[in-house]
Design a protein around this motif. Sequence first.
Motif, PDB file in Angstrom:
ATOM      1  N   LEU A   1     -29.820  33.596 -26.598  1.00  0.00           N
ATOM      2  CA  LEU A   1     -30.003  32.909 -25.314  1.00  0.00           C
ATOM      3  C   LEU A   1     -31.483  32.708 -25.013  1.00  0.00           C
ATOM      4  CD1 LEU A   1     -28.719  31.757 -22.740  1.00  0.00           C
ATOM      5  CD2 LEU A   1     -28.865  34.057 -21.771  1.00  0.00           C
ATOM      6  N   ILE A   2     -32.291  33.730 -25.234  1.00  0.00           N
ATOM      7  CA  ILE A   2     -33.737  33.615 -24.999  1.00  0.00           C
ATOM      8  C   ILE A   2     -34.329  32.535 -25.890  1.00  0.00           C
ATOM      9  CG2 ILE A   2     -35.943  34.808 -25.322  1.00  0.00           C
ATOM     10  CD1 ILE A   2     -34.441  37.390 -24.410  1.00  0.00           C
TER      11      ILE A   2
ATOM     12  N   ILE B   1     -23.891  42.341 -27.731  1.00  0.00           N
ATOM     13  CA  ILE B   1     -24.431  41.766 -26.495  1.00  0.00           C
ATOM     14  C   ILE B   1     -25.920  41.484 -26.642  1.00  0.00           C
ATOM     15  CG2 ILE B   1     -24.932  42.256 -24.064  1.00  0.00           C
ATOM     16  CD1 ILE B   1     -22.198  43.786 -24.042  1.00  0.00           C
ATOM     17  N   ALA B   2     -26.665  42.425 -27.225  1.00  0.00           N
ATOM     18  CA  ALA B   2     -28.105  42.212 -27.422  1.00  0.00           C
ATOM     19  C   ALA B   2     -28.367  41.025 -28.333  1.00  0.00           C
ATOM     20  CB  ALA B   2     -28.745  43.477 -27.991  1.00  0.00           C
ATOM     21  N   SER B   3     -27.578  40.860 -29.369  1.00  0.00           N
ATOM     22  CA  SER B   3     -27.741  39.710 -30.261  1.00  0.00           C
ATOM     23  C   SER B   3     -27.533  38.404 -29.498  1.00  0.00           C
ATOM     24  CB  SER B   3     -26.749  39.786 -31.422  1.00  0.00           C
ATOM     25  OG  SER B   3     -27.000  40.906 -32.224  1.00  0.00           O
ATOM     26  N   GLY B   4     -26.553  38.375 -28.621  1.00  0.00           N
ATOM     27  CA  GLY B   4     -26.315  37.190 -27.796  1.00  0.00           C
ATOM     28  C   GLY B   4     -27.474  36.904 -26.856  1.00  0.00           C
ATOM     29  N   VAL B   5     -28.063  37.956 -26.297  1.00  0.00           N
ATOM     30  CA  VAL B   5     -29.218  37.775 -25.400  1.00  0.00           C
ATOM     31  C   VAL B   5     -30.406  37.235 -26.181  1.00  0.00           C
ATOM     32  CG1 VAL B   5     -30.875  38.994 -23.925  1.00  0.00           C
ATOM     33  CG2 VAL B   5     -28.437  39.493 -23.734  1.00  0.00           C
TER      34      VAL B   5
END
Length: 109
Positions: free
Chosen positions: A49-50, A42-46
């Motif tokens: 996204l940023i 999930i953090a990698s996806g965020v």
Amino acid sequence: MRPHGSARLPGTAGRRRLRHPDTPTEDPTFRAWLTVKAVRDIASGVFILILVVGATPHLLGWFMLAATGIPVGDALIVRRSNGPATAVYGVHGATALVMLVISALLLAA
């Protein structure tokens, strides 16, 4: 305990056991590992996204190139653990290849 991932969906528990019959689904250590992996994913996806929202294509390309190491590392771990070749090449290898192509396209933009 609360089920993780596909165990929340009806009818998937039996299929999961068929694919991975030795998976210790009731083991608290295994569940903790799954939770850690989920947070990492999930953090990698965020992060992506940023970068998509606020960065240039060139910077995103370098980020994607660096992140390609994640599926490559996963493939090596699965291979070293004598995991199925379909997971090594079909899942992790294919993911790394797609990420590498996207990186090249972004760096060329």
